[in-house]
Scaffold this motif. Structure first.
Motif, short mmCIF file in Angstrom:
data_model
loop_
_atom_site.label_atom_id
_atom_site.label_comp_id
_atom_site.label_asym_id
_atom_site.label_seq_id
_atom_site.Cartn_x
_atom_site.Cartn_y
_atom_site.Cartn_z
N UNK A 1 0.84 -1.20 0.00
CA UNK A 1 0.00 0.00 0.00
C UNK A 1 0.87 1.25 0.00
N UNK A 2 1.93 1.22 0.79
CA UNK A 2 2.85 2.36 0.84
C UNK A 2 3.49 2.64 -0.51
N UNK A 3 3.92 1.60 -1.19
CA UNK A 3 4.52 1.77 -2.51
C UNK A 3 3.50 2.32 -3.50
N UNK A 4 2.28 1.78 -3.46
CA UNK A 4 1.24 2.27 -4.37
C UNK A 4 0.90 3.73 -4.09
N UNK A 5 0.85 4.12 -2.82
CA UNK A 5 0.58 5.52 -2.49
C UNK A 5 1.68 6.43 -2.99
N UNK A 6 2.93 6.00 -2.82
CA UNK A 6 4.07 6.82 -3.26
C UNK A 6 4.04 7.01 -4.77
N UNK A 7 3.81 5.92 -5.50
CA UNK A 7 3.79 6.04 -6.96
C UNK A 7 2.55 6.79 -7.45
N UNK A 8 1.46 6.71 -6.70
CA UNK A 8 0.27 7.49 -7.07
C UNK A 8 0.54 8.98 -6.89
N UNK A 9 1.28 9.33 -5.85
CA UNK A 9 1.64 10.74 -5.67
C UNK A 9 2.56 11.22 -6.78
N UNK A 10 3.45 10.35 -7.24
CA UNK A 10 4.32 10.73 -8.36
C UNK A 10 3.49 10.93 -9.62
N UNK A 11 2.50 10.10 -9.83
CA UNK A 11 1.63 10.25 -11.00
C UNK A 11 0.75 11.50 -10.88
N UNK A 12 0.40 11.88 -9.65
CA UNK A 12 -0.40 13.10 -9.45
C UNK A 12 0.36 14.33 -9.92
N UNK B 1 2.47 18.54 -19.25
CA UNK B 1 2.05 19.81 -19.85
C UNK B 1 0.90 19.69 -20.85
N UNK B 2 0.65 18.49 -21.36
CA UNK B 2 -0.43 18.36 -22.35
C UNK B 2 -1.62 17.63 -21.75
N UNK B 3 -2.73 17.70 -22.46
CA UNK B 3 -3.94 17.02 -22.01
C UNK B 3 -3.74 15.51 -21.98
N UNK B 4 -3.01 14.99 -22.95
CA UNK B 4 -2.75 13.55 -22.98
C UNK B 4 -1.95 13.10 -21.76
N UNK B 5 -0.98 13.89 -21.33
CA UNK B 5 -0.21 13.57 -20.13
C UNK B 5 -1.12 13.54 -18.91
N UNK C 1 -4.36 12.93 -18.83
CA UNK C 1 -5.27 11.78 -18.90
C UNK C 1 -4.55 10.51 -18.50
N UNK C 2 -3.35 10.30 -19.01
CA UNK C 2 -2.58 9.11 -18.66
C UNK C 2 -2.26 9.11 -17.16
N UNK C 3 -1.90 10.27 -16.63
CA UNK C 3 -1.62 10.37 -15.20
C UNK C 3 -2.84 10.05 -14.35
N UNK C 4 -3.99 10.54 -14.76
CA UNK C 4 -5.21 10.28 -14.01
C UNK C 4 -5.60 8.80 -14.08
N UNK C 5 -5.44 8.19 -15.23
CA UNK C 5 -5.71 6.76 -15.35
C UNK C 5 -4.75 5.95 -14.48
N UNK C 6 -3.51 6.37 -14.42
CA UNK C 6 -2.52 5.68 -13.58
C UNK C 6 -2.89 5.79 -12.11
N UNK D 1 -11.40 6.75 -20.08
CA UNK D 1 -10.20 6.88 -20.91
C UNK D 1 -10.52 6.81 -22.39
N UNK D 2 -11.42 5.90 -22.75
CA UNK D 2 -11.82 5.80 -24.15
C UNK D 2 -12.57 7.04 -24.62
N UNK D 3 -13.44 7.56 -23.78
CA UNK D 3 -14.20 8.76 -24.14
C UNK D 3 -13.27 9.95 -24.31
N UNK D 4 -12.32 10.11 -23.40
CA UNK D 4 -11.38 11.22 -23.52
C UNK D 4 -10.47 11.07 -24.73
N UNK D 5 -10.07 9.84 -25.06
CA UNK D 5 -9.26 9.63 -26.25
C UNK D 5 -10.03 9.99 -27.51
N UNK D 6 -11.31 9.63 -27.57
CA UNK D 6 -12.14 9.98 -28.71
C UNK D 6 -12.30 11.50 -28.82
#
Length: 90
Positions: A11-22, A29-33, A35-40, A76-81
């Motif tokens: 859980x600690x590792x997942x929280x740390x990596x989730x904070x990095x993705x946040x 800098x882009x919308x695609x970045x 979206x990928x970060x939010x999915x992660x 994710x599919x809706x945002x990609x479309x």
């Protein structure tokens, strides 16, 4: 006892990596970045929910995690479309 400490460490590792993705969600800098970060982040939250379900023996949390994964996939599919159409018309 050892099993529980390994799960808590997970859980600690997942929280740390989730904070990095946040950071990617906030900084872009882009919308695609973003979206990928939010999915992660959402996927990591699902992992945390699954681990907590095992620790607490609350198996209905697995159902909630599966629903969250489905919503994450569809969004994710809706945002990609949306991005595809926006790029074509711009």
């Amino acid at each position: 006892m050892a099993k529980e400490s390994i799960l808590v460490a997970g859980i600690g590792v997942l929280l740390f990596t989730a904070l990095m993705a946040m950071y990617r969600v906030i900084a872009g800098p882009t919308l695609a970045d973003r979206i990928v970060g939010l999915n992660t982040v959402t996927t990591k939250v699902v992992g945390i929910i699954a681990i907590l379900a095992v620790l607490w023996r609350e198996w209905h949390l697995i159902d909630a995690a599966i629903v969250l994964l489905m919503v994450n996939s569809v969004s994710g599919l809706i945002l990609a479309k949306y991005m595809e159409r926006r790029g074509r018309n711009a």
